[in-house]
Structure formats: C-alpha cells, structure tokens
Design a protein around this motif. Structure first.
Motif, PDB file in Angstrom:
ATOM      1  N   GLN A  68       0.816  -1.215   0.000  1.00 55.05           N
ATOM      2  CA  GLN A  68       0.000   0.000   0.000  1.00 55.05           C
ATOM      3  C   GLN A  68       0.854   1.272   0.000  1.00 55.05           C
ATOM      4  O   GLN A  68       0.601   2.202  -0.769  1.00 55.05           O
ATOM      5  CB  GLN A  68      -0.959   0.001   1.199  1.00 55.05           C
ATOM      6  N   ASP A  69       1.869   1.319   0.860  1.00 54.58           N
ATOM      7  CA  ASP A  69       2.747   2.497   0.874  1.00 54.58           C
ATOM      8  C   ASP A  69       3.601   2.556  -0.385  1.00 54.58           C
ATOM      9  O   ASP A  69       3.928   3.649  -0.872  1.00 54.58           O
ATOM     10  CB  ASP A  69       3.645   2.481   2.110  1.00 54.58           C
ATOM     11  N   THR A  70       3.983   1.404  -0.914  1.00 58.10           N
ATOM     12  CA  THR A  70       4.771   1.364  -2.147  1.00 58.10           C
ATOM     13  C   THR A  70       4.003   2.017  -3.285  1.00 58.10           C
ATOM     14  O   THR A  70       4.550   2.841  -4.035  1.00 58.10           O
ATOM     15  CB  THR A  70       5.099  -0.089  -2.518  1.00 58.10           C
ATOM     16  N   LEU A  71       2.733   1.668  -3.429  1.00 53.16           N
ATOM     17  CA  LEU A  71       1.911   2.261  -4.483  1.00 53.16           C
ATOM     18  C   LEU A  71       1.639   3.732  -4.214  1.00 53.16           C
ATOM     19  O   LEU A  71       1.530   4.536  -5.155  1.00 53.16           O
ATOM     20  CB  LEU A  71       0.603   1.482  -4.616  1.00 53.16           C
ATOM     21  N   SER A  72       1.551   4.099  -2.949  1.00 55.75           N
ATOM     22  CA  SER A  72       1.379   5.509  -2.610  1.00 55.75           C
ATOM     23  C   SER A  72       2.607   6.325  -3.011  1.00 55.75           C
ATOM     24  O   SER A  72       2.482   7.469  -3.476  1.00 55.75           O
ATOM     25  CB  SER A  72       1.107   5.654  -1.108  1.00 55.75           C
ATOM     26  N   LEU A  73       3.785   5.752  -2.852  1.00 57.63           N
ATOM     27  CA  LEU A  73       5.009   6.414  -3.301  1.00 57.63           C
ATOM     28  C   LEU A  73       5.040   6.518  -4.823  1.00 57.63           C
ATOM     29  O   LEU A  73       5.475   7.533  -5.381  1.00 57.63           O
ATOM     30  CB  LEU A  73       6.237   5.634  -2.803  1.00 57.63           C
ATOM     31  N   ALA A  74       4.554   5.483  -5.493  1.00 59.61           N
ATOM     32  CA  ALA A  74       4.478   5.522  -6.955  1.00 59.61           C
ATOM     33  C   ALA A  74       3.543   6.638  -7.422  1.00 59.61           C
ATOM     34  O   ALA A  74       3.786   7.285  -8.451  1.00 59.61           O
ATOM     35  CB  ALA A  74       4.012   4.172  -7.499  1.00 59.61           C
ATOM     36  N   GLN A  75       2.469   6.876  -6.668  1.00 57.79           N
ATOM     37  CA  GLN A  75       1.549   7.962  -7.012  1.00 57.79           C
ATOM     38  C   GLN A  75       2.225   9.325  -6.959  1.00 57.79           C
ATOM     39  O   GLN A  75       1.783  10.264  -7.612  1.00 57.79           O
ATOM     40  CB  GLN A  75       0.355   7.961  -6.060  1.00 57.79           C
ATOM     41  N   LEU A  76       3.298   9.432  -6.182  1.00 61.38           N
ATOM     42  CA  LEU A  76       4.051  10.686  -6.098  1.00 61.38           C
ATOM     43  C   LEU A  76       5.094  10.803  -7.195  1.00 61.38           C
ATOM     44  O   LEU A  76       5.878  11.747  -7.212  1.00 61.38           O
ATOM     45  CB  LEU A  76       4.722  10.799  -4.723  1.00 61.38           C
ATOM     46  N   GLY A  77       5.110   9.818  -8.094  1.00 66.02           N
ATOM     47  CA  GLY A  77       5.973   9.915  -9.270  1.00 66.02           C
ATOM     48  C   GLY A  77       7.236   9.085  -9.229  1.00 66.02           C
ATOM     49  O   GLY A  77       8.029   9.120 -10.176  1.00 66.02           O
ATOM     50  N   ALA A  78       7.457   8.336  -8.153  1.00 64.07           N
ATOM     51  CA  ALA A  78       8.670   7.522  -8.054  1.00 64.07           C
ATOM     52  C   ALA A  78       8.545   6.251  -8.892  1.00 64.07           C
ATOM     53  O   ALA A  78       7.447   5.733  -9.109  1.00 64.07           O
ATOM     54  CB  ALA A  78       8.948   7.157  -6.606  1.00 64.07           C
ATOM     55  N   VAL A  79       9.664   5.745  -9.343  1.00 64.87           N
ATOM     56  CA  VAL A  79       9.732   4.439 -10.001  1.00 64.87           C
ATOM     57  C   VAL A  79       9.986   3.417  -8.895  1.00 64.87           C
ATOM     58  O   VAL A  79      11.080   3.346  -8.335  1.00 64.87           O
ATOM     59  CB  VAL A  79      10.856   4.403 -11.050  1.00 64.87           C
ATOM     60  N   MET A  80       8.948   2.632  -8.569  1.00 70.90           N
ATOM     61  CA  MET A  80       8.951   1.884  -7.320  1.00 70.90           C
ATOM     62  C   MET A  80       9.282   0.399  -7.478  1.00 70.90           C
ATOM     63  O   MET A  80       8.822  -0.281  -8.396  1.00 70.90           O
ATOM     64  CB  MET A  80       7.584   1.993  -6.640  1.00 70.90           C
ATOM     65  N   THR A  81      10.070  -0.076  -6.499  1.00 73.34           N
ATOM     66  CA  THR A  81      10.321  -1.498  -6.289  1.00 73.34           C
ATOM     67  C   THR A  81       9.991  -1.806  -4.839  1.00 73.34           C
ATOM     68  O   THR A  81      10.377  -1.051  -3.944  1.00 73.34           O
ATOM     69  CB  THR A  81      11.796  -1.853  -6.562  1.00 73.34           C
ATOM     70  N   GLY A  82       9.270  -2.889  -4.593  1.00 68.34           N
ATOM     71  CA  GLY A  82       8.947  -3.312  -3.239  1.00 68.34           C
ATOM     72  C   GLY A  82       9.472  -4.711  -2.973  1.00 68.34           C
ATOM     73  O   GLY A  82       9.418  -5.572  -3.852  1.00 68.34           O
ATOM     74  N   VAL A  83       9.976  -4.925  -1.750  1.00 65.95           N
ATOM     75  CA  VAL A  83      10.537  -6.222  -1.369  1.00 65.95           C
ATOM     76  C   VAL A  83       9.970  -6.635  -0.021  1.00 65.95           C
ATOM     77  O   VAL A  83       9.931  -5.831   0.916  1.00 65.95           O
ATOM     78  CB  VAL A  83      12.083  -6.161  -1.256  1.00 65.95           C
ATOM     79  N   ASP A  84       9.522  -7.886   0.078  1.00 63.64           N
ATOM     80  CA  ASP A  84       9.024  -8.379   1.353  1.00 63.64           C
ATOM     81  C   ASP A  84       9.191  -9.890   1.423  1.00 63.64           C
ATOM     82  O   ASP A  84       9.187 -10.581   0.397  1.00 63.64           O
ATOM     83  CB  ASP A  84       7.544  -8.020   1.548  1.00 63.64           C
ATOM     84  N   ILE A  85       9.311 -10.409   2.648  1.00 62.38           N
ATOM     85  CA  ILE A  85       9.515 -11.836   2.862  1.00 62.38           C
ATOM     86  C   ILE A  85       8.229 -12.637   2.734  1.00 62.38           C
ATOM     87  O   ILE A  85       8.261 -13.850   2.479  1.00 62.38           O
ATOM     88  CB  ILE A  85      10.168 -12.087   4.237  1.00 62.38           C
ATOM     89  N   SER A  86       7.080 -11.994   2.872  1.00 60.11           N
ATOM     90  CA  SER A  86       5.801 -12.700   2.916  1.00 60.11           C
ATOM     91  C   SER A  86       5.251 -12.976   1.525  1.00 60.11           C
ATOM     92  O   SER A  86       5.050 -12.048   0.731  1.00 60.11           O
ATOM     93  CB  SER A  86       4.782 -11.883   3.718  1.00 60.11           C
ATOM     94  N   ASP A  87       4.975 -14.239   1.248  1.00 55.63           N
ATOM     95  CA  ASP A  87       4.355 -14.618  -0.026  1.00 55.63           C
ATOM     96  C   ASP A  87       2.986 -13.957  -0.161  1.00 55.63           C
ATOM     97  O   ASP A  87       2.617 -13.431  -1.218  1.00 55.63           O
ATOM     98  CB  ASP A  87       4.178 -16.141  -0.103  1.00 55.63           C
ATOM     99  N   GLU A  88       2.200 -14.035   0.911  1.00 62.36           N
ATOM    100  CA  GLU A  88       0.853 -13.473   0.906  1.00 62.36           C
ATOM    101  C   GLU A  88       0.890 -11.979   0.632  1.00 62.36           C
ATOM    102  O   GLU A  88       0.077 -11.447  -0.155  1.00 62.36           O
ATOM    103  CB  GLU A  88       0.176 -13.741   2.251  1.00 62.36           C
TER     104      GLU A  88
END
Length: 289
Positions: A68-88
């Motif tokens: 959710q925060d990753t996409l919010s950062l993308a809305q501000l114009g950033a080229v976003m990559t997100g990384v997390d350990i959880s499959d879900e």
C-alpha cells in the motif's frame, strides 16, 4: 556493538507468521484497488516531509508488506520497487498494483538475500525507504546497513520512519516489561504477529473499517530483534552514510500501540493523560557520501 548472527530459521518462521497475519490485516481494509483508483494515499506527513520530491527517482521500499505504501510512493511519481519476505503480502501487492493501475515491481525475498543479490547485480537506487515496524525483524543491523549503503547511488538517501525502540520496552498496559538493550537476542512471541489492524480500527484501515476476520489467532510464532537508536545510527554511519536528519515524535501514526491511547486528527495516537510523553516514532535521513 554486539550483533546477532543471521538467523534464517527465525526469518522463515516470521515469513509463515506474516503470511497468516497479512490475510487478517487486509480483511479489514475494504476495496483497496478502488481506494487507490480514486486517488487515495496511505502516506503520513512525516515520511512525505523526509522524502521530499521523489518524482522520477528510483525508490526501493524494503519490507514493503502488502504494497500500500509502495503504491502511494508511486503515485508521487517515483519508479517503485517493493521487497518483502511474505508470499501473501507480495501476491496481494502485485494484484493491487494491477487492479489499481499503479505500476510497481515487487519481489518476494528475505531482505538479506535480496540485498546480496542486488549488490551482485550492481543495481542501485536513488532512495532506499523503510517504515513502520520493519527494523524489529532485522537480525543483523550491520549487514542491513551495509547492504543499504551498497545499493544506493552516489548521493542517494536512506529514509526511514519507524516506531521508536523506547516504545518497545513497554507491554500494552504501559508496564515496563522488555529490555532496551537486547544484544541481538531475539524476543519470541508464541502467538505470532497479531491483528494490529483490528486493534487500531480506523487508524490503519484505508477508508471505513470492515470487520473482516474476527478473533484472529496466528498459528505461527514470530521473532523480533530490539535495536537501540544508537545501534541503528552507528550501523548506518559505519556503512558510510552521513546522517542528515534524526527526528523523534511523541505519537504513533495509524497504529494504536498501547491500551488507552487517544487518537487525534491525522490518525495520530498519543499516550493517555496519566502517562508522561515519550518518543513513539523516529525518522532518519542518511545520505551516501
């Protein structure tokens, strides 16, 4: 500084615990794709202020949870990559990106594995971002800091807004129960990661809170690591980053950390009147020199 070794077996248990908790968390947040399509944004003023203008910059969000925060950062114009350990979490984030129409790239990986692989590929970013309940899952603060420095472009910045380690010494009833200095020893929770979204109600829901999964019980235990502000800052400095901002805040954003907290406009939670103020969050900006 005393560091814990990388405890991959504990990371794996945390992955399982997060998989279950993430299902419960998202069950309370309604139609998230609609929220984002209508221009919704989950970021708080604190991280926006520390980040500044990120339009056109490459940003990686470490421990991004369900995106959710990753996409919010993308809305501000950033080229976003997100990384997390959880499959879900990553599966949800990828679907949310597709359904909301907000582009981002997501990777399911242990953060230490992803950092090592990214360093090997010599990939770098303008900003490395982390926030809200991330550092407590880091089993070696020095490897973490060195990895962050290595994937930053020259003059790139590490930006974090995080719950304060001072707050983590208290139980939910405000009793002083846990050590501030743990020397890398993990704190194990047999009941795993809780449904803190339900506990925070509207504080962490994207719009109107939905009941969703009730009386959640996590079948997988979890393991946290307590790092002091001094250990975190020293690790970043020793990794070659220059500290530009160290800010502390007397409230927590979104998350109701303890009993009897009262909420103010902006979804800020403050201690009850009979509890003296204390730092509940901190923010750091550190630049690669």
């Amino acid at each position: 500084m005393t560091n814990a070794p990388l405890r991959k077996e504990l990371h794996e248990e945390n992955r399982l615990s997060w998989n279950e908790a993430t299902k419960a968390h998202n069950s309370h947040k309604g139609n998230q794709a609609k929220f984002f399509r209508e221009g919704g944004n989950t970021l708080f003023p604190e991280e926006k202020e520390l980040l500044g203008d990120i339009a056109g910059l490459s940003v990686v969000h470490l421990q991004c949870n369900a995106g959710q925060d990753t996409l919010s950062l993308a809305q501000l114009g950033a080229v976003m990559t997100g990384v997390d350990i959880s499959d879900e979490a990553i599966n949800f984030a990828q679907k949310l990106s597709e359904e909301s129409g907000i582009p981002a790239t997501f990777y399911r990986a242990d953060i230490f594995d992803w950092l090592a692989e990214t360093i090997k590929k010599k990939a770098q970013f303008n900003i490395v971002f982390s926030s809200y309940g991330a550092v407590c899952w880091i089993s070696d603060i020095n490897i973490w800091a060195k990895g962050i420095a290595a994937i930053l472009k020259p003059s790139g910045r590490f930006v974090i807004v995080e719950f304060h380690p001072v707050a983590m010494i208290f139980d939910r009833d405000w009793s002083h129960k846990f050590p501030y200095f743990s020397n890398g020893k993990p704190l194990t929770w047999e009941d795993g990661i809780s449904d803190y979204v339900a506990a925070s109600s509207d504080g962490l829901s994207l719009s109107d809170y939905e009941t969703g999964i009730e009386n959640f019980c996590n079948p997988h235990r979890s393991h946290e690591f307590q790092w002091s502000i001094g250990q975190i800052v020293t690790a970043l400095l020793q990794a070659g980053l220059a500290l530009e901002v160290l800010q502390e805040y007397p409230y927590s954003n979104g998350c109701k950390l303890f009993e009897r907290m009262h909420e103010t406009p902006g979804r800020r939670w403050f201690p009850p009147e009979d509890v003296p103020n204390l730092p509940l969050m901190y923010g750091i900006v550190a630049r690669k020199v």
